[in-house]
Design a protein around this motif. Sequence first.
Motif, PDB file in Angstrom:
ATOM      1  N   GLU A  76     -21.100   5.625   0.171  1.00 19.08           N
ATOM      2  CA  GLU A  76     -19.888   4.898  -0.224  1.00 19.08           C
ATOM      3  C   GLU A  76     -18.784   5.187   0.778  1.00 19.08           C
ATOM      4  OE1 GLU A  76     -16.817   4.338  -3.997  1.00 19.08           O
ATOM      5  OE2 GLU A  76     -18.526   5.679  -4.194  1.00 19.08           O
ATOM      6  N   TYR A  77     -18.006   4.150   1.049  1.00 15.23           N
ATOM      7  CA  TYR A  77     -16.832   4.257   1.935  1.00 15.23           C
ATOM      8  C   TYR A  77     -15.708   3.545   1.211  1.00 15.23           C
ATOM      9  CZ  TYR A  77     -13.974   3.746   6.182  1.00 15.23           C
ATOM     10  OH  TYR A  77     -12.964   3.800   7.117  1.00 15.23           O
ATOM     11  N   ASP A  78     -14.784   4.328   0.642  1.00 10.90           N
ATOM     12  CA  ASP A  78     -13.706   3.761  -0.178  1.00 10.90           C
ATOM     13  C   ASP A  78     -12.372   3.975   0.527  1.00 10.90           C
ATOM     14  OD1 ASP A  78     -11.960   2.866  -2.113  1.00 10.90           O
ATOM     15  OD2 ASP A  78     -12.499   4.384  -3.591  1.00 10.90           O
ATOM     16  N   ASP A  79     -11.815   2.874   1.060  1.00 10.04           N
ATOM     17  CA  ASP A  79     -10.545   2.986   1.777  1.00 10.04           C
ATOM     18  C   ASP A  79      -9.350   2.829   0.850  1.00 10.04           C
ATOM     19  OD1 ASP A  79     -10.792   0.277   1.347  1.00 10.04           O
ATOM     20  OD2 ASP A  79     -10.878  -0.260   3.453  1.00 10.04           O
ATOM     21  N   GLY A  80      -9.590   2.806  -0.438  1.00 13.69           N
ATOM     22  CA  GLY A  80      -8.530   2.841  -1.445  1.00 13.69           C
ATOM     23  C   GLY A  80      -7.412   1.849  -1.222  1.00 13.69           C
ATOM     24  N   ALA A  81      -6.216   2.371  -1.067  1.00 12.10           N
ATOM     25  CA  ALA A  81      -5.028   1.527  -0.951  1.00 12.10           C
ATOM     26  C   ALA A  81      -4.851   0.938   0.445  1.00 12.10           C
ATOM     27  CB  ALA A  81      -3.787   2.336  -1.320  1.00 12.10           C
ATOM     28  N   GLY A  82      -5.671   1.350   1.389  1.00 10.94           N
ATOM     29  CA  GLY A  82      -5.565   0.807   2.738  1.00 10.94           C
ATOM     30  C   GLY A  82      -4.564   1.566   3.583  1.00 10.94           C
ATOM     31  N   PRO A  83      -4.239   1.010   4.741  1.00 12.87           N
ATOM     32  CA  PRO A  83      -3.377   1.716   5.690  1.00 12.87           C
ATOM     33  C   PRO A  83      -1.915   1.747   5.253  1.00 12.87           C
ATOM     34  CG  PRO A  83      -3.899  -0.471   6.512  1.00 12.87           C
ATOM     35  CD  PRO A  83      -4.696  -0.279   5.257  1.00 12.87           C
ATOM     36  N   VAL A  84      -1.242   2.819   5.661  1.00 11.08           N
ATOM     37  CA  VAL A  84       0.179   2.999   5.383  1.00 11.08           C
ATOM     38  C   VAL A  84       0.884   3.182   6.727  1.00 11.08           C
ATOM     39  CG1 VAL A  84       1.905   4.479   4.289  1.00 11.08           C
ATOM     40  CG2 VAL A  84      -0.310   4.105   3.181  1.00 11.08           C
ATOM     41  N   PRO A  85       1.871   2.338   7.029  1.00  9.21           N
ATOM     42  CA  PRO A  85       2.586   2.477   8.312  1.00  9.21           C
ATOM     43  C   PRO A  85       3.274   3.835   8.422  1.00  9.21           C
ATOM     44  CG  PRO A  85       3.149   0.399   7.243  1.00  9.21           C
ATOM     45  CD  PRO A  85       2.366   1.199   6.254  1.00  9.21           C
ATOM     46  N   SER A  86       3.196   4.420   9.609  1.00  8.97           N
ATOM     47  CA  SER A  86       3.895   5.690   9.854  1.00  8.97           C
ATOM     48  C   SER A  86       4.738   5.596  11.122  1.00  8.97           C
ATOM     49  CB  SER A  86       2.887   6.838   9.959  1.00  8.97           C
ATOM     50  OG  SER A  86       1.989   6.611  11.022  1.00  8.97           O
ATOM     51  N   GLY A  87       5.016   4.376  11.526  1.00 10.94           N
ATOM     52  CA  GLY A  87       5.816   4.103  12.720  1.00 10.94           C
ATOM     53  C   GLY A  87       5.556   2.670  13.137  1.00 10.94           C
ATOM     54  N   ASP A  88       6.207   2.228  14.196  1.00  7.35           N
ATOM     55  CA  ASP A  88       6.022   0.849  14.655  1.00  7.35           C
ATOM     56  C   ASP A  88       4.600   0.572  15.115  1.00  7.35           C
ATOM     57  OD1 ASP A  88       8.617   0.216  14.079  1.00  7.35           O
ATOM     58  OD2 ASP A  88       9.344   0.523  16.127  1.00  7.35           O
ATOM     59  N   PHE A  89       3.961   1.581  15.708  1.00  7.63           N
ATOM     60  CA  PHE A  89       2.634   1.374  16.283  1.00  7.63           C
ATOM     61  C   PHE A  89       1.604   2.347  15.723  1.00  7.63           C
ATOM     62  CE2 PHE A  89       5.753  -0.075  19.402  1.00  7.63           C
ATOM     63  CZ  PHE A  89       5.334  -1.389  19.573  1.00  7.63           C
ATOM     64  N   ASP A  90       1.870   2.906  14.547  1.00  4.71           N
ATOM     65  CA  ASP A  90       0.966   3.890  13.957  1.00  4.71           C
ATOM     66  C   ASP A  90       0.771   3.625  12.475  1.00  4.71           C
ATOM     67  OD1 ASP A  90       0.591   5.874  16.225  1.00  4.71           O
ATOM     68  OD2 ASP A  90       2.774   5.800  16.093  1.00  4.71           O
ATOM     69  N   VAL A  91      -0.445   3.878  12.003  1.00  9.11           N
ATOM     70  CA  VAL A  91      -0.733   3.811  10.573  1.00  9.11           C
ATOM     71  C   VAL A  91      -1.614   5.002  10.205  1.00  9.11           C
ATOM     72  CG1 VAL A  91      -0.563   1.295  10.372  1.00  9.11           C
ATOM     73  CG2 VAL A  91      -2.776   2.333  10.810  1.00  9.11           C
ATOM     74  N   GLN A  92      -1.548   5.368   8.939  1.00  8.19           N
ATOM     75  CA  GLN A  92      -2.381   6.422   8.362  1.00  8.19           C
ATOM     76  C   GLN A  92      -3.230   5.778   7.276  1.00  8.19           C
ATOM     77  OE1 GLN A  92      -2.083   9.771   9.419  1.00  8.19           O
ATOM     78  NE2 GLN A  92      -0.710   8.891  10.949  1.00  8.19           N
ATOM     79  N   GLN A  93      -4.436   6.281   7.117  1.00 10.24           N
ATOM     80  CA  GLN A  93      -5.300   5.785   6.055  1.00 10.24           C
ATOM     81  C   GLN A  93      -6.147   6.948   5.544  1.00 10.24           C
ATOM     82  OE1 GLN A  93      -7.560   1.820   5.531  1.00 10.24           O
ATOM     83  NE2 GLN A  93      -8.868   3.009   6.865  1.00 10.24           N
ATOM     84  N   THR A  94      -6.251   7.049   4.237  1.00 10.56           N
ATOM     85  CA  THR A  94      -7.096   8.075   3.634  1.00 10.56           C
ATOM     86  C   THR A  94      -8.305   7.390   3.016  1.00 10.56           C
ATOM     87  OG1 THR A  94      -5.178   9.467   3.191  1.00 10.56           O
ATOM     88  CG2 THR A  94      -7.176   9.935   1.936  1.00 10.56           C
ATOM     89  N   VAL A  95      -9.484   7.886   3.377  1.00  8.08           N
ATOM     90  CA  VAL A  95     -10.734   7.268   2.950  1.00  8.08           C
ATOM     91  C   VAL A  95     -11.607   8.319   2.270  1.00  8.08           C
ATOM     92  CG1 VAL A  95     -12.829   6.094   3.755  1.00  8.08           C
ATOM     93  CG2 VAL A  95     -10.640   5.616   4.854  1.00  8.08           C
ATOM     94  N   LEU A  96     -12.214   7.943   1.161  1.00  9.33           N
ATOM     95  CA  LEU A  96     -13.187   8.798   0.490  1.00  9.33           C
ATOM     96  C   LEU A  96     -14.575   8.338   0.929  1.00  9.33           C
ATOM     97  CD1 LEU A  96     -13.786  11.024  -1.614  1.00  9.33           C
ATOM     98  CD2 LEU A  96     -13.977   9.175  -3.295  1.00  9.33           C
ATOM     99  N   ILE A  97     -15.352   9.268   1.473  1.00  5.48           N
ATOM    100  CA  ILE A  97     -16.695   8.940   1.961  1.00  5.48           C
ATOM    101  C   ILE A  97     -17.704   9.781   1.197  1.00  5.48           C
ATOM    102  CG2 ILE A  97     -18.214   8.868   3.981  1.00  5.48           C
ATOM    103  CD1 ILE A  97     -15.667   8.803   5.729  1.00  5.48           C
TER     104      ILE A  97
END
Length: 137
Positions: A76-97
């Motif tokens: 399983e690969y669950d990306d949950g809520a998806g990416p969260v911006p952390s700047g103009d050119f950066d995003v964070q994402q938490t995934v449960l694998i």
Amino acid sequence: MRRILSILVVLSVLLLTGCATKARSDALTTTLKAYGSTLRWGDFQSAAQFIDPAVRAAHPLTPLQLARYRQVRVSEYDDGAGPVPSGDFDVQQTVLINLVNVHTQSERSVVDHQSWHYDEKTKRWWLTSGLPDITQD
């Protein structure tokens, strides 16, 4: 007349910025889907191609890491809520694998905290956090 020209210039810049942001957002969606699909198939070697080339050169995958990735299958690969911006050119994402050990058939979960950066030169999103750490408990 000068005021109207100034307003038109400002509107043109805003429109172009909006187009660039849309293109960047579309590229992120495509990249995250492709990366997720690659991991779902358990192809960690291909997933490494999503890592920023500078990061990949500085921290190449070791034979031990590759052997560990071959010992598991992704269930399983669950990306949950998806990416969260952390700047103009950066995003964070938490995934449960969820991973299944191919030798013992035991299943366990790992949390992958992904950091992605957009490179304006190549017009690509690159994974800067590396592949998931599957050795965590």
